[in-house]
Design a protein around this motif. Sequence first.
Motif, PDB file in Angstrom:
ATOM      1  N   SER A  21       0.735  -1.220  -0.023  1.00 12.93           N
ATOM      2  CA  SER A  21       0.002   0.123  -0.033  1.00 12.93           C
ATOM      3  C   SER A  21       0.694   1.417   0.137  1.00 12.93           C
ATOM      4  O   SER A  21       1.866   1.383   0.513  1.00 12.93           O
ATOM      5  N   ALA A  22       0.461   2.376  -0.353  1.00 15.92           N
ATOM      6  CA  ALA A  22       0.975   3.763  -0.407  1.00 15.92           C
ATOM      7  C   ALA A  22       0.948   4.197   1.020  1.00 15.92           C
ATOM      8  O   ALA A  22      -0.037   3.615   1.961  1.00 15.92           O
TER       9      ALA A  22
ATOM     10  N   TYR B 275      -3.029  -7.474  -9.115  1.00 14.36           N
ATOM     11  CA  TYR B 275      -3.447  -6.083  -9.189  1.00 14.36           C
ATOM     12  C   TYR B 275      -3.816  -5.782 -10.620  1.00 14.36           C
ATOM     13  O   TYR B 275      -3.835  -4.575 -11.027  1.00 14.36           O
TER      14      TYR B 275
ATOM     15  N   ARG C 212       1.257   3.202  -6.375  1.00 15.76           N
ATOM     16  CA  ARG C 212       0.085   3.826  -5.508  1.00 15.76           C
ATOM     17  C   ARG C 212       0.530   5.055  -4.897  1.00 15.76           C
ATOM     18  O   ARG C 212      -0.187   6.043  -4.719  1.00 15.76           O
TER      19      ARG C 212
ATOM     20  N   LEU D  57      -5.035   2.386 -13.628  1.00 12.65           N
ATOM     21  CA  LEU D  57      -3.783   3.499 -13.527  1.00 12.65           C
ATOM     22  C   LEU D  57      -3.225   3.843 -14.730  1.00 12.65           C
ATOM     23  O   LEU D  57      -2.963   5.058 -14.925  1.00 12.65           O
TER      24      LEU D  57
ATOM     25  N   SER E 262      -1.434   8.613  -5.250  1.00  9.96           N
ATOM     26  CA  SER E 262      -1.979   9.184  -4.128  1.00  9.96           C
ATOM     27  C   SER E 262      -1.353  10.414  -3.523  1.00  9.96           C
ATOM     28  O   SER E 262      -2.139  11.519  -3.204  1.00  9.96           O
TER      29      SER E 262
ATOM     30  N   GLU F 233      -6.579  -2.844 -11.067  1.00 10.94           N
ATOM     31  CA  GLU F 233      -5.810  -1.629 -10.647  1.00 10.94           C
ATOM     32  C   GLU F 233      -4.851  -1.088 -11.567  1.00 10.94           C
ATOM     33  O   GLU F 233      -4.659   0.285 -11.823  1.00 10.94           O
TER      34      GLU F 233
END
Length: 280
Positions: free
Chosen positions: A93-94, A189, A164, A196, A168, A192
Amino acid sequence: MGEGLDADAARQAGLLGKPRLSHLWGPMAGTAVLRPVTWRSARVVGLRDETATARTIALAVRDWPGHIAGQHVDVRLTAPDGYSAVRSYSIASAPSSDGRIEITVERLANGEVSPYLTKELMVSDDLELRGPIGGWFVWRRDQTEPIQLLAGGSGIVPLMAMIRSRASGGSSAPFRLLYSVREPGAVFYRDELWALSDQDHSVIVTYAYTRVAPKDSSRPPGRIDTTLIATDTWPSNLGPTSYVCGPTSFVENATDLLIAAGHSRENIRTERFGATGERK
C-alpha cells in the motif's frame, strides 16, 4: 499478538513447522529484538485474493509510524509451545496516516507461513509485525526523474506501493512498469494496474509473459530480453532511476540488460526474494 484475543482462540490453524498453530499466538514479551524496530500488534481488517495463490492482507497496526513506498515488514507467528517463524513481506500500500497497511502474500507449496496467511487467516485475527524496514529500495514522492520498474512475479508488490504512492501523492514523475509473469492468471493487481495506466498514460505498463501469453498478445511467451528493454523501458539518456525486484535470477538478468543498454549501475536499485521471502 497484542490485546483482544478472539473467543475462538482454540481453533486449530495451519502447520508452522511440526507443531500446529492455534488461532492466535501470544506476544513474546522479553524476546530480544536485534533490530531497532519495535514489534507491534496488527489486526486483520480485510482480505482480498489477487490470484489463485496470492492474497492481500489489510492490517490496522497499533502505533504505526508510517512508511515509505518500497519498505517491508517482518511478520512473526508463534505457536503455543514457543516455536516461531519470521518472514519478510513487502508493503503493497501507499503511505497513509490512518495506521493501515497492506501486504500481499504468495502461497509457497512447502512454506511454513504463507499457507496459513493465504488460506486460514481471517478478518479480526491478530498478527505481530516489525517495521517498517529498509531505506535504500524506496521511492520518495519528491523524486521527479523518470522511474523504471521491473518486476518478476511477486516482485511486483513493493513496486505497486511505489505506483500507488505516486497516484495518491499527486506526483508527476513519469513511471514505466515492465512486469514479467508466468501467465495472465498470475498477474497481481490486474484491474488496478489497468485503471492507473489508462487514466493519463503516465504509468505505462508492459507485460512479459514467460509461459503462456494471451491470444491477442503481440509477443510470444519469453523472458525479458534486449529487445524488450530497448522498446519498453526508458532510454538511458533520460537518466531514469530503475527499481528491479523478483527472484535472484530475474534481478541479475534484468540488471545486466539495463547496464548493457547504457544505464548506470548507480541508478539501478535491486531487491531479491529468496525461496522463503528473505530479502538480499
